[in-house]
Structures are given as structure tokens and as C-alpha cells.
Scaffold this motif. Structure first.
Motif, short mmCIF file in Angstrom:
data_model
loop_
_atom_site.label_atom_id
_atom_site.label_comp_id
_atom_site.label_asym_id
_atom_site.label_seq_id
_atom_site.Cartn_x
_atom_site.Cartn_y
_atom_site.Cartn_z
N ASP A 1 -68.85 -64.53 105.45
CA ASP A 1 -69.18 -64.18 104.07
C ASP A 1 -68.86 -65.38 103.19
N MET A 2 -69.90 -66.02 102.64
CA MET A 2 -69.73 -67.24 101.84
C MET A 2 -70.03 -67.03 100.36
N GLY A 3 -70.00 -65.76 99.92
CA GLY A 3 -70.32 -65.49 98.52
C GLY A 3 -69.43 -66.22 97.54
N PHE A 4 -68.12 -66.11 97.71
CA PHE A 4 -67.20 -66.80 96.81
C PHE A 4 -67.18 -68.31 97.07
N THR A 5 -67.48 -68.70 98.30
CA THR A 5 -67.47 -70.13 98.64
C THR A 5 -68.46 -70.90 97.79
N SER A 6 -69.64 -70.32 97.57
CA SER A 6 -70.66 -71.00 96.76
C SER A 6 -70.20 -71.18 95.32
N LEU A 7 -69.31 -70.30 94.86
CA LEU A 7 -68.82 -70.39 93.48
C LEU A 7 -67.63 -71.33 93.37
N VAL A 8 -66.73 -71.30 94.36
CA VAL A 8 -65.62 -72.25 94.37
C VAL A 8 -66.14 -73.68 94.48
N ALA A 9 -67.33 -73.83 95.05
CA ALA A 9 -67.93 -75.15 95.24
C ALA A 9 -68.14 -75.89 93.92
N VAL A 10 -68.14 -75.19 92.80
CA VAL A 10 -68.35 -75.88 91.52
C VAL A 10 -67.17 -76.78 91.17
N SER A 11 -66.07 -76.68 91.93
CA SER A 11 -64.92 -77.55 91.67
C SER A 11 -65.28 -79.03 91.80
N GLY B 1 -77.85 -80.27 75.57
CA GLY B 1 -76.66 -81.10 75.65
C GLY B 1 -76.79 -82.21 76.67
N ASP B 2 -75.79 -83.06 76.71
CA ASP B 2 -75.73 -84.13 77.70
C ASP B 2 -75.49 -83.53 79.08
N VAL B 3 -76.08 -84.15 80.11
CA VAL B 3 -76.02 -83.59 81.46
C VAL B 3 -74.59 -83.37 81.93
N TRP B 4 -73.68 -84.32 81.66
CA TRP B 4 -72.31 -84.19 82.16
C TRP B 4 -71.52 -83.16 81.36
N SER B 5 -71.80 -83.05 80.07
CA SER B 5 -71.13 -82.04 79.27
C SER B 5 -71.56 -80.64 79.69
N VAL B 6 -72.86 -80.48 79.92
CA VAL B 6 -73.38 -79.19 80.37
C VAL B 6 -72.80 -78.83 81.73
N LEU B 7 -72.76 -79.80 82.64
CA LEU B 7 -72.23 -79.55 83.97
C LEU B 7 -70.76 -79.16 83.89
N MET B 8 -70.00 -79.82 83.03
CA MET B 8 -68.57 -79.53 82.91
C MET B 8 -68.33 -78.11 82.41
N VAL B 9 -69.00 -77.71 81.33
CA VAL B 9 -68.80 -76.38 80.76
C VAL B 9 -69.32 -75.30 81.71
N ARG B 10 -70.46 -75.54 82.31
CA ARG B 10 -71.06 -74.58 83.24
C ARG B 10 -70.14 -74.33 84.44
N CYS B 11 -69.64 -75.40 85.03
CA CYS B 11 -68.79 -75.27 86.21
C CYS B 11 -67.43 -74.68 85.87
N ALA B 12 -66.85 -75.10 84.74
CA ALA B 12 -65.54 -74.60 84.34
C ALA B 12 -65.60 -73.10 84.09
N THR B 13 -66.64 -72.65 83.40
CA THR B 13 -66.79 -71.23 83.12
C THR B 13 -66.97 -70.43 84.40
N THR B 14 -67.81 -70.94 85.30
CA THR B 14 -68.03 -70.27 86.58
C THR B 14 -66.74 -70.17 87.38
N LEU B 15 -65.95 -71.25 87.40
CA LEU B 15 -64.71 -71.27 88.17
C LEU B 15 -63.70 -70.27 87.61
N VAL B 16 -63.59 -70.17 86.30
CA VAL B 16 -62.66 -69.23 85.68
C VAL B 16 -63.06 -67.79 85.99
#
Length: 299
Positions: free
Chosen positions: A177-187, A34-49
Motif C-alpha cells: 500500500d503506497m497511498g501515503f508514500t506518494s504524499l510523503v514524497a513531496v518532501s 506565482g513563481d514555479v518554486w514558490s508554488v512548489l514550496m507552498v503546494r508541497c508544504a501544505t500537502t505534507l502537513v
């Protein structure tokens, strides 16, 4: 005296699992086609949810659930991971996989330099020697990228590596503890990706690979790797990023027949040898220091 040993073993186990999980990230991105921005959007949105769901359940079951953003340090770590994610995914589309993962492994050098300046941990002669060898390896890889017209991709990979090292250093300095911080960073990359997709359009041929990546691979890998610095040193954490350096090109070669260039193999071999030697030296020195402390405190 058993607690430090237990914590160290726990840190090694967590980062080892996280590093192994991360090795399938690049192959899944390439499989999605896929396109880089489309992949980034779906990847980050899924991770955030997924992150929001897991954190909410954890919070409901236990009041001791880690914070999503522990103070200003958490914001800084989130910014580092967010910018690093944008640089990383952009680099995937500009340079071969072998170039990318070899340059990402350079985060050990950045971690040593940042620790020197900000944590007052002066690198020892062995560390300086390893850094010099790694600079030679990176120079060989980048020279190959220049001839192939991919200098921009190499710079992106190095920026991503610097961001990872910065996040590790801040986490290590605070002990939080920054475990969740690394995941929230996808915002942050999610907002950038949404804005770009609105302009250039959406294109992913096989989005289920990215959903799998964002829902399973990213949460496990980044949570564990971001938690590691709480228990073990920065160089030890960085060592487990080498698993991606070694295994990701193998997965890509088996799936896509993407053969690394001779320059990349030579530079990568120098880089990996220096990194492994330095990391193993760090582990050996850590064991010697703990043994010496145990002898001094013995009754």
C-alpha cells in the motif's frame, strides 16, 4: 471467487475518483499566478502537513493504518513521485497545458516497457502497435514544441511521465500500500523549492489556490492513484491519468482561453486514441482471463 472481482471494482473506483480530482491541479496552479518554486514550496508544504495530520489520526484510531514508507520499495516509490513532481510543475511553466497533459499520458507506454524488463511481462502485439502509434503522436507534439522553443518543457513532461510509470510498476511488483508514500514524497521537491525560494525570492499572487490544491486536491488524487496498483494492473491505473489529459485542457481553455495549437491537437488525438484503445483492450483481456479461470475452477 467474489473477492478478486470486488478488489478489481474497488481499484477501478479509487483510481477513477483520483483521476477526476487530479484534473483540476493545473488550473489551480495557473490561477495562483506565482513563481514555479514558490508554488512548489507552498503546494508541497501544505500537502505534507495535511498528510501528517491524516496519518496521525488514522494511526490513533486504527493500528492497521498504512505505513508512510513501506521499506526500501517505499523509498524508491517516494523518490519517483518526488522527482516526477519537480519535473511536472517545472513543465507547467514551459509548455502549454495541452502539450503537458498529452505527454504525461505517455506513462502507459513507459509502464508497459518497465513491466517487460522488470516484471517479465512481455507486451503483446497489440501493446507494441499502440506504443508505435503513441510514439508518432509524441513526435508531432514535440516537433511543435521545438518550433515554439519549448523542447525543454516537453522533456520535463516526459521525465515526469516516466517517474509515474516507475512508481506504478514498483507498487504493482511489491503489492504494498503506497497511498501515503506518494504524499510523503513531496518532501524531496519541498526541500528543493525552499532552497530555490531562498535564492530567487517568494512570489504567489493568489496563494489560496495553491493551499486548496495542496490541502485537498493532491492528498485525495495521489493517495487514491497510488493505492490503485494494489488492486488493478498498471495499464488500468494509467488509463485514469487520461482523465487529466482530456479534461485539464478544457478547464484551462474555459478559464484562460488557452487554445491548443493544431500540431498539439493532431498529436494528442493520435495519442489519446491509441491509449484508450490499448487500455480498453487490457480491460477486455482481463475479463476474459478471469472468466476462463472461473470456468476452470468451477466444480
Amino acid at each position: 471467487m467474489s473477492a478478486p472481482i470486488s478488489d478489481h471494482s474497488k481499484g477501478l473506483l479509487l483510481t477513477a475518483i483520483g483521476g477526476l480530482t487530479l484534473t483540476v491541479d493545473i488550473p489551480l496552479i495557473k490561477l495562483a499566478n506565482g513563481d514555479v518554486w514558490s508554488v512548489l514550496m507552498v503546494r508541497c508544504a501544505t500537502t505534507l502537513v495535511v498528510t501528517a495530520i491524516v496519518w496521525a489520526v488514522w494511526r490513533a484510531l486504527s493500528p492497521r493504518a498504512p505505513a508512510l514508507l513501506p521499506g526500501k520499495a517505499g523509498l524508491a516509490v517516494a523518490a519517483c513521485y518526488g522527482i516526477g513532481s519537480i519535473c511536472f510543475l517545472s513543465a507547467v511553466y514551459h509548455i502549454p497545458t495541452a502539450n503537458l497533459v498529452f505527454l504525461l499520458a505517455f506513462n502507459t507506454v513507459f509502464a508497459a516497457v518497465l513491466s517487460w524488463f522488470f516484471l517479465k511481462e512481455r507486451p503483446r502485439p497489440a501493446t507494441l502497435a499502440a506504443m508505435a502509434a503513441m510514439l508518432v503522436g509524441v513526435a508531432i507534439i514535440v516537433s511543435d514544441g521545438i518550433s515554439a522553443g519549448s523542447l525543454f518543457g516537453n522533456v520535463l513532461a516526459l521525465c515526469s511521465s516516466l517517474c509515474i510509470a516507475s512508481a506504478i510498476t514498483i507498487t504493482r511488483a511489491t503489492g504494498r500500500d503506497m497511498g501515503f508514500t506518494s504524499l510523503v514524497a513531496v518532501s524531496l521537491p519541498l526541500l528543493v523549492a525552499v532552497a530555490m525560494v531562498a535564492q530567487v525570492g517568494y512570489r504567489i499572487e493568489a496563494p489560496w489556490w495553491i493551499v486548496l490544491n495542496g490541502a485537498v486536491v493532491m492528498p485525495i488524487a495521489f493517495f487514491l492513484l497510488a493505492t490503485g496498483p494494489k488492486y488493478i494492473s498498471g495499464p488500468e491505473v494509467a488509463m485514469f491519468y487520461l482523465l487529466e489529459t482530456v479534461l485539464a485542457p478544457i478547464w484551462v481553455w474555459l478559464i484562460f482561453l488557452e487554445t491548443p495549437t493544431p500540431q498539439t491537437l493532431v498529436g494528442g488525438a493520435i495519442l489519446i486514441t491509441a491509449l484508450l484503445s490499448h487500455s480498453l483492450w487490457q480491460l477486455h483481456q482481463g475479463r476474459r482471463r478471469r472468466a476462463a479461470q472461473a470456468v476452470r475452477h468451477a466444480p
